[in-house]
Enzyme design. Sequence first.
Site, PDB file in Angstrom:
ATOM      1  N   SER A 195     -24.853  29.901 -81.555  1.00  0.00           N
ATOM      2  CA  SER A 195     -25.312  28.513 -81.332  1.00  0.00           C
ATOM      3  C   SER A 195     -25.312  27.658 -82.597  1.00  0.00           C
ATOM      4  O   SER A 195     -26.149  26.759 -82.734  1.00  0.00           O
ATOM      5  CB  SER A 195     -26.729  28.473 -80.726  1.00  0.00           C
ATOM      6  OG  SER A 195     -26.781  29.237 -79.577  1.00  0.00           O
ATOM      7  N   ILE A 209     -18.335  22.363 -81.486  1.00  0.00           N
ATOM      8  CA  ILE A 209     -18.372  20.985 -82.003  1.00  0.00           C
ATOM      9  C   ILE A 209     -17.591  20.920 -83.321  1.00  0.00           C
ATOM     10  O   ILE A 209     -16.861  19.956 -83.572  1.00  0.00           O
ATOM     11  CB  ILE A 209     -19.831  20.526 -82.269  1.00  0.00           C
ATOM     12  CG1 ILE A 209     -20.693  20.666 -81.025  1.00  0.00           C
ATOM     13  CG2 ILE A 209     -19.865  19.109 -82.829  1.00  0.00           C
ATOM     14  CD1 ILE A 209     -20.424  19.685 -79.949  1.00  0.00           C
ATOM     15  N   THR A 268     -25.109  34.300 -95.453  1.00  0.00           N
ATOM     16  CA  THR A 268     -23.702  33.896 -95.538  1.00  0.00           C
ATOM     17  C   THR A 268     -22.893  34.937 -96.297  1.00  0.00           C
ATOM     18  O   THR A 268     -21.808  35.340 -95.885  1.00  0.00           O
ATOM     19  CB  THR A 268     -23.596  32.513 -96.215  1.00  0.00           C
ATOM     20  OG1 THR A 268     -24.226  31.573 -95.364  1.00  0.00           O
ATOM     21  CG2 THR A 268     -22.158  32.108 -96.455  1.00  0.00           C
ATOM     22  N   CYS A 284     -21.024  15.709 -56.172  1.00  0.00           N
ATOM     23  CA  CYS A 284     -20.745  16.947 -55.448  1.00  0.00           C
ATOM     24  C   CYS A 284     -21.905  17.314 -54.518  1.00  0.00           C
ATOM     25  O   CYS A 284     -22.047  16.716 -53.454  1.00  0.00           O
ATOM     26  CB  CYS A 284     -20.394  18.063 -56.428  1.00  0.00           C
ATOM     27  SG  CYS A 284     -19.402  19.353 -55.654  1.00  0.00           S
ATOM     28  N   GLU A 290     -24.464  25.550 -45.871  1.00  0.00           N
ATOM     29  CA  GLU A 290     -24.831  26.351 -47.047  1.00  0.00           C
ATOM     30  C   GLU A 290     -26.335  26.628 -47.064  1.00  0.00           C
ATOM     31  O   GLU A 290     -26.773  27.676 -47.513  1.00  0.00           O
ATOM     32  CB  GLU A 290     -24.420  25.615 -48.338  1.00  0.00           C
ATOM     33  CG  GLU A 290     -24.721  26.390 -49.607  1.00  0.00           C
ATOM     34  CD  GLU A 290     -24.315  25.673 -50.898  1.00  0.00           C
ATOM     35  OE1 GLU A 290     -23.898  24.495 -50.842  1.00  0.00           O
ATOM     36  OE2 GLU A 290     -24.431  26.296 -51.963  1.00  0.00           O
ATOM     37  N   HIS A 306     -16.221  16.035 -59.616  1.00  0.00           N
ATOM     38  CA  HIS A 306     -17.053  16.001 -60.823  1.00  0.00           C
ATOM     39  C   HIS A 306     -16.476  15.019 -61.849  1.00  0.00           C
ATOM     40  O   HIS A 306     -15.713  15.425 -62.739  1.00  0.00           O
ATOM     41  CB  HIS A 306     -17.148  17.403 -61.431  1.00  0.00           C
ATOM     42  CG  HIS A 306     -17.978  18.328 -60.602  1.00  0.00           C
ATOM     43  ND1 HIS A 306     -19.338  18.437 -60.758  1.00  0.00           N
ATOM     44  CD2 HIS A 306     -17.638  19.134 -59.576  1.00  0.00           C
ATOM     45  CE1 HIS A 306     -19.811  19.299 -59.868  1.00  0.00           C
ATOM     46  NE2 HIS A 306     -18.798  19.730 -59.140  1.00  0.00           N
ATOM     47  N   GLU A 312     -17.831  13.729 -64.344  1.00  0.00           N
ATOM     48  CA  GLU A 312     -18.295  13.990 -65.716  1.00  0.00           C
ATOM     49  C   GLU A 312     -17.295  14.812 -66.520  1.00  0.00           C
ATOM     50  O   GLU A 312     -17.349  14.826 -67.752  1.00  0.00           O
ATOM     51  CB  GLU A 312     -19.678  14.678 -65.682  1.00  0.00           C
ATOM     52  CG  GLU A 312     -19.702  16.137 -65.231  1.00  0.00           C
ATOM     53  CD  GLU A 312     -19.788  16.330 -63.721  1.00  0.00           C
ATOM     54  OE1 GLU A 312     -19.422  15.396 -62.972  1.00  0.00           O
ATOM     55  OE2 GLU A 312     -20.190  17.424 -63.272  1.00  0.00           O
TER      56      GLU A 312
HETATM   57  N1  GLN Z   1     -22.828  24.012 -53.271  1.00  0.00           N
HETATM   58  C1  GLN Z   1     -21.947  22.956 -52.898  1.00  0.00           C
HETATM   59  C2  GLN Z   1     -20.590  23.464 -52.453  1.00  0.00           C
HETATM   60  O1  GLN Z   1     -20.217  24.565 -52.748  1.00  0.00           O
HETATM   61  C3  GLN Z   1     -21.798  21.944 -54.021  1.00  0.00           C
HETATM   62  C4  GLN Z   1     -21.105  22.497 -55.223  1.00  0.00           C
HETATM   63  C5  GLN Z   1     -21.234  21.624 -56.427  1.00  0.00           C
HETATM   64  O2  GLN Z   1     -22.085  20.736 -56.479  1.00  0.00           O
HETATM   65  N2  GLN Z   1     -20.422  21.848 -57.423  1.00  0.00           N
HETATM   66  O3  GLN Z   1     -19.869  22.753 -51.797  1.00  0.00           O
END
Ligand code: GLN
Length: 546
Positions: free
Chosen positions: A19, A24, A198, A387, A411, A513, A515
Site C-alpha cells: 500500500s 499511482i 530501505t 448498475c 437475484e 459502469h 466510472e
Molecule cells: N448484482 C447485479 C447483477 O449482477 C448488479 C451488478 C453490478 O451492480 N455490477 O446484475
Amino acid sequence: MENNHKVKHIFVTGGVVSSLGKGIASASLGMLLQSRGLKVTIMKMDPYINVDPGTMSPFQHGEVYVTEDGAETDLDLGHYERFLNKSTSQLNNTTTGQIYFEVITRERRGDYLGKTVQVIPHITDEIKRHISAVALSEPDLDVVITEVGGTVGDIESLPFLEAIRQYRLDIGKDNVLNIHLTLVPYIASAGELKTKPTQHSVMRLREIGIQPDILLCRTERALPEDLKAKIALFCNVPIDSVISAADVSSIYEVPLYFNAQKLDDLVVERLNLKCGQPKLAKWNKVIEKLRNPQHEVTIAMCGKYVDLQDSYKSIIESFVHAGVSNDAKVKLKWISSEILEKQHPSEYLSDVAGLLIPGGFGDRGIEGKINAVSYARENKIPFFGICLGLQCAVIEFARNICKLENANSMEFNSETPYPVIDLMEQQKRVKSKGGTMRLGSSMCKITEGTLAHKIYGKTEIMERHRHRFEVNNDYRELLESRGMILSGINPELDLVEMIELPEHPWFVGGQFHPELQSRVLEVHPLFREFVAAALKFKQKNTNANS
Ligand code: GLN
C-alpha cells in the site's frame, strides 16, 4: 524470446510494506513520459493464484476494474487509464493464476516434449512472454512500465522478480530500468526518518540479482540531502537517483511532485529516450482547480461496503474529475444501505444534494437502497443509479408507481410475483463464476430528446458492463406507460441500458459502469452533469431557505 528492442521497459517493485502507492507512482511516471511525447503503456503483474480478481470479495481486493475487452482486473488499471487517458486491455494485467493456467494447459497438450516443467525456466518464460506481448500490443510503443504487485521478500512474487531479472539480460541493460518504491518511516520518539528498512529491502532485491536503478522513497516528510546520500551509499545508487516521494494532498499531484524532482529527466537520460520536454499545462490547470474550488456540494453514496472505500475507487475518482469540471469540491457522505432499512431516509438524506447508488451484489441492504431511491424520487433530489443502482430504481418504480406489490429482482427474491429484473437467457445456463458475467464494452443507442441525449450529446455510446441481471423486457411497456423513459437500449441484445424520469430534475440510471471511463483530463459526462445537477439543487434549496 520474442522482443521488440525498440521498446524500453521500466519495472516497478515495492519494498518494506504494501500500500505504498506503486500503482499511482507507475501511473504518474507513465503520464510524465507520455506528456513528453512518448507512447507509453502500463501493466500490472499480480502474484496471487486467482486467475483474476473477479471471484474475490471486495474485502480481499477492493474494486474489480473492467477493461473494454471485458477482463476483470486489478484496480490499479483504473489509475493507469485515468492518468494516461487511454484504455488498457486484458494483456495489461497478469496473475500467477493465469501464468500457471497457461503452463499447465501447455503441459497437458504435450508441448513440453517430455521435459520436467519447472518454475525456472517454464513459469519465468511464460511471465516474460506476457511482458513481451504488452510491448507488441500497440504499434510504436516507446515504453512499457510493469508494476510488480506484492512486496519484495514475498514467496509468491519470486518468479516475477526472477523473470524481470532475466528480462534485463535478454534485451540488454540499456533497455531496462528498475525502480524500487520503498518506505522511509518517521519514528516520532526518535524524531528521525529511518533508512534501515530501505537498506534491507534493497538487500533482498540484490540477493536475487536485481540492482535498483532508482529509489522512490515514500516518506511523511521530504528527505534531507544527508539521508539521500546515506541511502545512495548503502543501496549502491547515485544520489540523484534517490527520489523523495513525500505525501501530497491529491494523487493527481504526484506527477508534478516527481517532475519537480526531475524523475522523468532521469528516466529519459538513463533509457536514452528521444523526446521533448513535458507538456503539463492541462494537468497543472486541473491541479489548480482541485486546490481552489469555488463551490462545495455533498452527495450521498449509499452502498454495502461504505467502510471499504477501495471497492468504489473509480466512482470516488470520477467525482474528483467531476468536481474539477464544475469548479466544486464534491464531498461524499457514505451511508450504509442497511441503516436505511431500519431508519427513515430523511434522517440521512435531508442534507445532501444528490444520491448515488453504486453497483453491488447480493440482497444485503437492498431494501434500504430502494427506500433511498423513493426518497430521492419524491423529494426531487438528483439521483444517479449505477448498475445495481438502476435495478433498484426500476424495482422502486415498479412497486410504488406501477403498483406491482413485492416486485423485485430474481437475484434478491426468486419467488417474487413481479420479476422486473431477471437473468438474461444465456446467463441462466451459466454455472461457473469466473469471467462469466456480461463483461466489457458494448454499444448503447440513446433516444433523441432525452436527458441522456443531452448529457452525452450523441445517440451512440460505448460503456463497460459487469453484471448478470437485466431489466426484464416483459415489463418495459408497463414501465413506459407509467412515465419511466427507457432512454438507452442495447440494439444487439435488445436490453435496457439507461432509464430516466421526466418529472424529476435529474433521475438517471445506467446498467453499465460509467466510472470506468472517467479520466482526469476527460471527465465522464454523466458524472459531470450529475454534479452540475446537485449544485443546482443546492442553489435552489439555499435560495428557498433564505
Ligand atoms: N448484482 C447485479 C447483477 O449482477 C448488479 C451488478 C453490478 O451492480 N455490477 O446484475
